[in-house]
Design a protein around this motif. Sequence first.
Motif, short mmCIF file in Angstrom:
data_model
loop_
_atom_site.label_atom_id
_atom_site.label_comp_id
_atom_site.label_asym_id
_atom_site.label_seq_id
_atom_site.Cartn_x
_atom_site.Cartn_y
_atom_site.Cartn_z
N SER A 80 -11.32 34.47 22.88
CA SER A 80 -12.29 33.79 22.03
C SER A 80 -12.00 34.04 20.55
CB SER A 80 -13.71 34.25 22.36
OG SER A 80 -14.06 33.91 23.69
N SER A 81 -11.67 35.29 20.21
CA SER A 81 -11.39 35.65 18.83
C SER A 81 -10.18 34.91 18.29
CB SER A 81 -11.16 37.17 18.71
OG SER A 81 -12.31 37.89 19.10
N LEU A 84 -10.87 31.08 17.97
CA LEU A 84 -11.74 30.83 16.82
C LEU A 84 -10.97 30.94 15.51
CD1 LEU A 84 -15.16 32.59 17.54
CD2 LEU A 84 -14.87 30.28 16.71
N PHE A 214 -16.20 40.99 16.36
CA PHE A 214 -16.26 39.65 16.94
C PHE A 214 -17.54 38.94 16.51
CE2 PHE A 214 -17.94 37.01 20.41
CZ PHE A 214 -16.95 36.02 20.46
N THR A 218 -17.37 35.75 14.00
CA THR A 218 -17.88 34.49 14.54
C THR A 218 -19.02 33.95 13.67
OG1 THR A 218 -17.32 35.18 16.80
CG2 THR A 218 -18.90 33.39 16.57
N TYR A 222 -18.96 30.34 11.82
CA TYR A 222 -19.94 29.33 12.22
C TYR A 222 -20.87 28.97 11.07
CZ TYR A 222 -23.01 26.69 15.29
OH TYR A 222 -23.73 25.66 15.87
N LEU A 259 -11.53 38.56 13.00
CA LEU A 259 -11.37 38.28 14.43
C LEU A 259 -9.97 38.65 14.91
CD1 LEU A 259 -13.20 34.83 14.56
CD2 LEU A 259 -13.97 36.92 15.69
N PRO A 294 -17.33 26.50 18.42
CA PRO A 294 -17.86 27.12 19.65
C PRO A 294 -17.07 26.76 20.90
CG PRO A 294 -19.36 25.42 18.85
CD PRO A 294 -18.35 25.64 17.78
N SER A 296 -13.86 26.08 21.02
CA SER A 296 -12.63 26.87 20.96
C SER A 296 -12.90 28.29 21.44
CB SER A 296 -12.07 26.89 19.54
OG SER A 296 -11.63 25.62 19.13
N MET A 297 -14.06 28.83 21.06
CA MET A 297 -14.43 30.17 21.50
C MET A 297 -14.54 30.23 23.02
SD MET A 297 -17.90 32.31 20.58
CE MET A 297 -18.92 31.15 21.50
#
Length: 349
Positions: A80-81, A84, A214, A218, A222, A259, A294, A296-297
């Motif tokens: 996820s990191s 993102l 993280f 994030t 965002y 990240l 989100p 992509s996460m």
Amino acid sequence: MYLKNSKIISVYFIGAVFLILCVIIGISAGSLSIPLWTTTEILWRSLWNLDIPHSFNETHTTIILNIRLPRVLLAALVGSSLALAGAAFQGLLKNPLADPYTLGVSSGAALGAVFVLFLGVTLPILGSFTLPIISIVTGFMTLLFLLGFVRFIEKSITTETIILAGIIVSSFLGSVISLLIALTGDELRQIISWLMGSVAMRGWDYIWLQFPFFVIGTALLYANRKELNALVFGEETAKTLGVDTDKRRLTILAGASLLTGAAVSVSGTIGFVGLVVPHLVRLLFGPDHHLLLPMSMFAGGGFLVLTDLAARTIISPTELPIGVITAIIGAPVFGILLFQQRRRRMKQS
């Protein structure tokens, strides 16, 4: 507005379900296969602190909660990191080939981590967080150096220049890491397998080590999703929309570096996740960062969980480094994207 918000929430729900399914599959499958329903019920009861019935196999419970769960969750966090960060880099630089690996940020973060391990440094205030924080700082410094170097070469940053500069920086930092390994004994040579990317033999400590960074990274990205949408159309357009481009650019770079550095500090260098995943998400859901970030996460977390599953089952009982699998997938995609960019540029000229 209601329909738009309901659509976004629906897509978020789909992404979350995909990631949860990948996590359950990643925990169930392995050298010892455990039924999906058994895995789901044990996880559910553990989540709500309910007693697990004695009818369940005790070995299965131990494997699920103590061995596979932390490994799979760490893979999801790392994936996820990186995804993102890749989505943010691509949007900010208006370059679909940008990701933490191709920009050299991963190599910079890895060098910082190796220095900490090489010197055995533990800063008094930071304690166990010395490793991720040093990785984050060196990764961010590498990115700033890369962008400054490219700006020095030419005022307009082209795809070819930034990718070439990223390869140069990564190669140089990789040689420094190799030199450190060559100058030490067997202890640091064991880090070679870590540098290739792995979440094996990582416990809950590594999850808690990465998780705060993280969350912060994030949140930073965002919170700047609207600004990323504006910056895609160029700095002048973004300024006319009231965006403080310098401040927002620095914030986005800091969030993406946060990240990347934290992910590299716990898993080593895993390439191309930040390249492949955001590109596929962009094809499916479009370039709007309200959805792109989100999704992509979620997709990055699920992708790396499944990649880790493949790495530990393809030639079981031997495990492959995750970085090997992601490179096999990512390198051809990188080549195709580079070819498409080149052909598009030739048509425009």
